[in-house]
Write a protein that holds these residues in place. Structure first.
Motif, short mmCIF file in Angstrom:
data_model
loop_
_atom_site.label_atom_id
_atom_site.label_comp_id
_atom_site.label_asym_id
_atom_site.label_seq_id
_atom_site.Cartn_x
_atom_site.Cartn_y
_atom_site.Cartn_z
N UNK A 60 0.84 -1.21 0.00
CA UNK A 60 0.00 0.00 0.00
C UNK A 60 0.87 1.26 0.00
N UNK A 61 0.30 2.38 -0.41
CA UNK A 61 1.04 3.65 -0.46
C UNK A 61 1.00 4.29 0.93
N UNK A 62 1.97 3.87 1.78
CA UNK A 62 1.96 4.30 3.19
C UNK A 62 1.94 5.81 3.36
N UNK A 63 2.81 6.51 2.59
CA UNK A 63 2.95 7.96 2.78
C UNK A 63 1.64 8.68 2.48
N UNK A 64 1.00 8.32 1.38
CA UNK A 64 -0.25 8.99 0.99
C UNK A 64 -1.35 8.70 2.01
N UNK A 65 -1.45 7.42 2.43
CA UNK A 65 -2.50 7.04 3.39
C UNK A 65 -2.29 7.78 4.72
N UNK A 66 -1.03 7.82 5.18
CA UNK A 66 -0.73 8.51 6.44
C UNK A 66 -1.06 9.99 6.34
N UNK A 67 -0.73 10.59 5.19
CA UNK A 67 -0.96 12.04 5.00
C UNK A 67 -2.46 12.36 5.08
N UNK A 68 -3.26 11.60 4.32
CA UNK A 68 -4.72 11.86 4.29
C UNK A 68 -5.33 11.61 5.67
#
Length: 402
Positions: free
Chosen positions: A156-164
């Motif tokens: 999964x795209x950790x950085x994008x998920x964490x940001x949102x």
């Protein structure tokens, strides 16, 4: 659910599969969003989704009832960890799914389904998720593979998920914080020792973000860096072995240079824990009291907690003392909303798997509840009836999955 390019691709694949009257089969390691994506797609299309966790105890009769109900109701089903089912049962399931799919392709109103005629609802959809390469998993037979459209969900795209998620929890500088958190998990997985109970996957990331959100709402004026460090520290330190803790602290210092995190005062809780230790004729040792407080911290953000360690290090004592301390605090009317703790203790190793989880009797075709399911039902009924006490089900011993 955060929409990333991967979930987008997953939605396109699954809706494409439904259009071709096939099933969808997302596959990948645990915590990559396979089941959640199916649930979210169902929610977006206003479809009822039944999530069912498969085990090796499933037989073709149970699955026949399942598919018959789905086809008539026009609901979706998501069979989690589908490749845990025995290979003999899987080939029969292939026939059952094929019968329904052939009926849908022929635009039939009714279809002959294993000895009885059933109505067909065109909204029917079936999805399976798989964890390839885990213990107790089978390879799907080819006639079953052909009925599903595969979709690989690996990273999964950790950085994008964490940001949102940080944005949605109310953080202003979520982009920088998300990058730092992702870097921290990457470095931790590379530098710390390799242990079975270490998890730096999506579920761990999510629990930290939820915890950070709670801390942010409790103290909105706290510096955001400090809030995130506290969440990272409180949710990770309890599970690390002693040699890994200095390494973890060093990673945090590198990522957040010059940020000082104030010490938390556990005043009342600590006092009661120490009193209970003395009451049980145990020594008040600072590291052990610290571990009991860590258990308390972890239980605030998690429903299920696993105490890991070799024999006779005080795992049972740790949870017992904490439960007793909470009960005493409730009796003494200490401010802070403390509740009495009801403990249900059992030794999973002393009984069979069937007695523990429940099993299906092949002779009478009846399901018998296991001890855990009975205890959970009893605890839930008590809470539903207005019982305020916390219910702790303690499996005092190793719990087997297969």
């Amino acid at each position: 659910l955060v929409i990333t390019p991967l979930t987008d691709k997953c939605f396109m694949t699954l809706t494409g599969a439904l259009n071709l009257l096939l099933g969808g089969a997302p596959a990948g390691p645990a915590g990559t969003g396979k089941t959640e994506s199916v649930k979210d797609l169902g929610k977006a299309l206003a479809m009822p989704v039944v999530v069912f966790n498969c085990s090796d105890g499933l037989d073709y009769k149970m699955m026949e009832k399942f598919f018959s109900g789905l086809a008539q109701a026009g609901a979706w089903a998501c069979f989690d960890e589908f490749n845990r089912i025995d290979i003999e049962v899987l080939s029969v399931i292939a026939q059952q799914i094929m019968t329904i799919q052939n009926g849908l392709k022929a635009n039939a109103e009714r279809v002959e389904f294993f000895g009885k005629e059933i109505r067909l609802n065109r909204n029917y959809g079936v999805f399976i998720t798989m964890n390839p390469g885990y213990a107790g998993r089978t390879e799907l037979p080819d006639n079953l593979k052909a009925l599903f459209r595969p979709m690989a969900m690996m990273v999964p795209d950790y950085a994008l998920i964490a940001e949102i998620m940080l944005f949605s929890e109310g953080f202003g500088d979520s982009l920088t914080l998300a990058r730092k958190q992702t870097a921290m998990y990457r470095l931790a997985s590379e530098q710390l020792s390799s242990q079975d109970h270490y998890d730096f996957g999506m579920r761990a990331v999510k629990s930290v973000l939820v915890m950070a959100g709670k801390l942010k709402r409790a103290d909105p004026n706290m510096v955001e860096d400090v809030t995130l460090i506290r969440a990272l520290r409180d949710s990770n330190i309890p599970k690390f072995l002693a040699p890994d803790i200095p390494l973890f602290n060093a990673i945090l210092r590198d990522l957040f240079p010059g940020v000082e995190v104030p010490k938390i005062d556990y005043g009342q809780v600590k006092k009661y824990i120490e009193a209970k230790l003395v009451e049980d004729s145990l020594q008040v040792e600072e590291p052990f009291v610290g571990k009991i407080i860590q258990l308390h911290e972890t239980m605030v953000v998690r429903h299920g907690v696993m105490l890991v360690g070799v024999t006779a290090v005080g795992k049972t004592t740790c949870s017992t003392i904490l439960g007793n301390a909470f009960t005493q605090m409730k009796d003494d009317q200490v401010a802070g909303g403390w509740e009495k703790v009801d403990r249900y203790t059992l030794n999973p190793k002393s009984i069979t798997m069937g007695e523990l989880y429940g099993e299906f009797n092949l002779m009478t075709q009846e399901w018998t509840d296991g001890i855990i399911s009975t205890i959970v039902r009893e605890a839930c009924n008590a809470v539903a009836a207005g019982d305020q006490a916390k219910k702790w089900i303690c499996c005092d011993g190793p719990v087997d999955a297969i």
